[in-house]
Motif scaffolding. Structure first.
Motif, short mmCIF file in Angstrom:
data_model
loop_
_atom_site.label_atom_id
_atom_site.label_comp_id
_atom_site.label_asym_id
_atom_site.label_seq_id
_atom_site.Cartn_x
_atom_site.Cartn_y
_atom_site.Cartn_z
N GLY A 1 0.91 -1.40 0.05
CA GLY A 1 -0.21 0.19 -0.13
C GLY A 1 0.81 1.24 -0.28
O GLY A 1 0.69 2.10 -0.91
N LEU A 2 2.06 1.30 0.37
CA LEU A 2 2.78 2.61 1.06
C LEU A 2 3.50 2.61 -0.21
O LEU A 2 3.96 3.65 -0.99
CB LEU A 2 4.08 1.96 2.24
CG LEU A 2 4.81 3.57 3.09
CD1 LEU A 2 3.61 4.40 3.07
CD2 LEU A 2 5.77 3.00 3.90
N MET A 3 3.73 1.46 -1.45
CA MET A 3 4.79 1.32 -2.24
C MET A 3 3.97 2.17 -3.40
O MET A 3 3.92 3.15 -4.45
CB MET A 3 5.18 0.11 -2.40
CG MET A 3 6.01 -0.41 -1.86
SD MET A 3 6.84 -2.04 -2.07
CE MET A 3 7.00 -2.45 -4.06
N ILE A 4 2.60 1.84 -3.28
CA ILE A 4 1.33 2.40 -4.52
C ILE A 4 1.25 4.25 -4.23
O ILE A 4 1.19 4.98 -4.97
CB ILE A 4 0.39 1.82 -4.20
CG1 ILE A 4 -0.23 0.64 -4.86
CG2 ILE A 4 -1.22 2.54 -5.17
CD1 ILE A 4 -1.05 -0.39 -4.16
N SER A 5 0.83 4.42 -2.95
CA SER A 5 1.64 5.59 -3.12
C SER A 5 2.73 6.33 -2.64
O SER A 5 2.49 7.44 -3.10
CB SER A 5 1.11 6.43 -0.77
OG SER A 5 1.71 7.21 -0.44
N GLU A 6 3.86 5.64 -2.46
CA GLU A 6 5.34 6.49 -2.93
C GLU A 6 4.75 7.04 -5.25
O GLU A 6 5.55 8.07 -5.27
CB GLU A 6 6.45 5.78 -2.43
CG GLU A 6 6.35 5.79 -0.52
CD GLU A 6 7.69 4.75 -0.91
OE1 GLU A 6 7.29 5.13 0.76
OE2 GLU A 6 7.64 3.75 -1.41
N GLY A 7 4.33 6.10 -5.37
CA GLY A 7 4.57 5.97 -6.69
C GLY A 7 3.83 6.94 -7.07
O GLY A 7 4.15 6.85 -8.37
N ARG A 8 2.88 7.02 -6.42
CA ARG A 8 1.40 8.17 -6.80
C ARG A 8 2.11 9.32 -7.81
O ARG A 8 2.05 9.50 -8.88
CB ARG A 8 0.87 8.20 -5.76
CG ARG A 8 -0.67 8.52 -6.20
CD ARG A 8 -1.17 8.83 -4.96
NE ARG A 8 -2.54 9.59 -5.44
CZ ARG A 8 -3.43 10.50 -4.26
NH1 ARG A 8 -3.35 9.87 -3.40
NH2 ARG A 8 -4.15 11.08 -4.70
N GLU A 9 3.29 9.83 -6.66
CA GLU A 9 3.98 11.08 -7.80
C GLU A 9 4.94 10.76 -8.82
O GLU A 9 4.10 11.56 -9.83
CB GLU A 9 5.22 11.38 -6.87
CG GLU A 9 4.75 11.89 -5.57
CD GLU A 9 5.84 12.02 -4.77
OE1 GLU A 9 6.98 12.30 -4.98
OE2 GLU A 9 5.62 11.45 -2.79
#
Lengths: 306, 290
Positions: free
Chosen positions: B243-251
């Motif tokens: 979940g955190l990786m998805i949030s970090e990849g969002r940018e």
């Protein structure tokens, strides 16, 4: 009937009281709310000033009763961050969440019920299999991820819809579809299993035996009983959609209650968070109570039970 | 579905399970992911936390620019994505397991008590279930984690204290129906203690139902953990959570959508597998329904 309604209302009232106490207590989870508001680097004098200004030095029960008492009159306190009444901020944001929740709910219902009926008419037929695949994937795909992927594909690659915000109605298309896809599986499954059960009953067989067209049997005889469990579930799902929209609102940058709650949490604006938790819980209680009473109206057998 | 008259005696649960497509496929995928999580240090080609800013945002192997050293590319800090994905399985499964232990213990105990004693005990516990259901779970969990300080322990405690309702509902109903069975009445007649009846006689008799709830709840918890981490109030960076990786990849979503596509697909696969397994087990162990 009246006794049943009265009983349900008493339970609902007790739940409301408990829920309000829980959302009030959340504020004290961090230990000292005054320090939480002053921030980790705040000076002791600041925390002390805040403690007196917000009345945190009073006994808990007094603070709770005061909070509930003013909440009943529509006063949900002051936002610490904006320094304006919480009710005003929430009033500005609530319509986005309501639209999102209600539209997704309607879309999910419009897809789930016909699909559930069609699937029940021919179990293991091709419609049933498609419905099963939709339901299984709908339960497995995280809605925030589906939202982001939808933005990439339909917003960036194809450019069909705006990629964020809700200035135009097009901004609602993706969030509504994504959110309804999350609510649809459970409703579809309960319609399907309810319909299968009802179709196997004697009265449906009798109706078919006397030569009524299938259409009449399904819509006039079977559906009425098959949707009974759907009524309770639908209320639960609508409540879940309203509170589940917190993630979707942040993905699509919609300025609703969910995003407000999240932003308020990040800036320790606790009165806003408390108020939103309270509002969403009360909405849920109202919805489920209404569904229970509606169920009792539709199905007299339920009135004696519980 | 496949029941034919040629079958003479009913097959055992595990025999049936192996024949059920959902259980065998879901179970296999789950087993693979569990093995990956357990042997993560052996399987991961790189340290999931090691940054290399000279190798930022390398694409996965199907791209022209890809590097053989980083099969699934690197993230915005140059960390090996494959290694992070592998370690991410640990977080998802670890949180899933931890929460189930807490919530299962609470829910099953409450359900047993409510179902066995009835009366005012049942009333109080049923009321607790109703109250719990009316709380907006994501929001309360977010608030609790935000105020309690984001860490794995807080996350597991908070979710465990919130997600016991389904365990309670199912074990309450099961206890209610078991309570009046003859073997329980017999035990009561010979003076067996309540604790013994509840935990040694009733509990083992509902293990298949509990197993179904466990799988459904694990799937639920994995999705919730991902959502909370995505919102920045779950697992803390630099821990590799999907979940955190998805949030970090969002940018970098516009130019490198694989950054969110990969961890998201892993999440879907795991939740799908757990759900297939759970649904299959429900079909096998539950009351006959086509």
């Amino acid at each position: 009937m009246l006794a049943f309604i009265a009983k349900r209302l008493v339970v609902a009232f007790c739940v409301c009281v408990t829920v309000s106490a829980i959302s009030f207590a959340l504020m004290f989870l961090s230990g000292d709310p005054a320090i939480a508001i002053a921030g980790a680097g705040g000076r002791a004098q600041d925390a002390e000033a805040i403690r007196i200004a917000y009345g945190f030095d009073r006994p808990l029960i007094v603070q709770y009763l005061d909070w509930v008492g003013s909440a009943l009159t529509g006063d949900l306190g002051q936002s610490i961050y904006f320094n304006i009444p919480v009710s005003e901020i929430i009033g500005n944001r609530i319509s986005v969440t309501m639209w999102l929740g209600v539209l997704s709910f309607l879309l999910a219902l419009v897809v789930a019920v016909p699909l559930g009926i069609a699937a029940a008419l021919r179990p293991n037929g091709w419609i049933d299999r498609i419905a099963l695949v939709l339901a299984v994937t709908g339960q497995a795909i995280p809605s925030f991820w589906l939202g982001l992927m939808a933005i990439v594909v339909f917003g960036v690659w194809y450019g069909w819809v705006p990629i964020s915000g809700a200035k135009t109605w097009q901004g609602f298309i993706l969030p509504v579809i994504v959110l309804s896809y999350y609510a649809m599986p459970a409703m579809m499954r309960i319609t399907r299993s309810g319909m299968i059960d009802v179709l196997a009953t004697d009265y449906v067989r009798a109706a078919r035996a006397k030569g009524l067209p299938m259409r009449v049997v399904i819509f006039r005889h079977a559906l009425r009983n098959a949707v009974l469990p759907l009524v309770s579930l639908a209320a639960v799902q609508l409540g879940l959609l309203l509170s589940g929209s917190i993630v979707i609102e942040s993905v699509f940058a919609l300025n609703g209650l969910g995003r407000l709650a999240w932003e308020s949490l990040l800036r320790s604006d606790l009165p806003v968070v408390q108020a939103i938790i309270l509002i969403l819980s009360l909405l849920y209680v109202a919805l489920t109570t209404f569904a229970d009473i509606l169920n009792a109206v539709l199905d007299p057998r339920l009135r004696g039970a519980n | 579905m496949s029941d034919t008259s040629s079958e003479i005696r009913p097959a055992g649960v595990w025999q049936k399970a192996l024949r059920n497509t959902g259980v065998s496929i879901g179970g296999t995928i789950m087993l693979v992911i569990v093995l990956v999580a357990v042997f993560a240090p052996l399987l991961a080609p790189h340290d999931p936390l090691a940054q290399d800013l000279t190798k930022r945002l390398l694409p996965p192997f199907w791209h022209d620019r890809s590097v053989a050293e980083h099969l699934l590319g690197t993230d915005h800090l140059g960390r090996d994505y494959l290694s992070r994905m592998i370690y991410g399985a640990r977080v998802s499964l670890g949180v899933g397991l931890g929460v189930i232990i807490v919530s299962g213990a609470i829910g099953i105990t409450l359900g047993l008590l409510a179902g066995y004693f009835g009366g005012w005990v049942d009333m109080v516990i049923s009321f607790a279930i109703t109250t719990r259901l009316s709380l907006p779970i994501v929001l309360v969990a977010l608030a609790a984690v935000a105020l309690g300080g984001a860490s794995l322990v807080t996350l597991i405690t908070v979710l465990g204290l919130l997600l016991w309702d389904r365990f309670a509902v199912v074990s309450r109903a099961a206890t209610q129906s078991l309570r009046h069975q003859e073997f329980i009445m017999g035990l009561r007649a010979i003076g067996a203690s309540r604790a013994r009846i509840l935990f040694l006689e009733i509990l083992p008799n509902m293990r298949s139902m509990i197993l179904v709830v466990v799988t459904l709840e694990v799937a639920n918890v994995i999705l919730l953990e991902a959502a909370l981490s995505f919102l920045g109030l779950g697992v803390r960076p630099p821990t590799p959570s999907w979940g955190l990786m998805i949030s970090e990849g969002r940018e970098n979503i516009l130019f490198d959508p694989w950054l969110i596509a990969l961890p998201g697909s892993a999440l879907c696969l795991l939740v799908l597998a757990v759900n297939l397994f759970g649904d299959g087990m429900r079909d096998i162990t539950g009351p006959a329904r086509k």
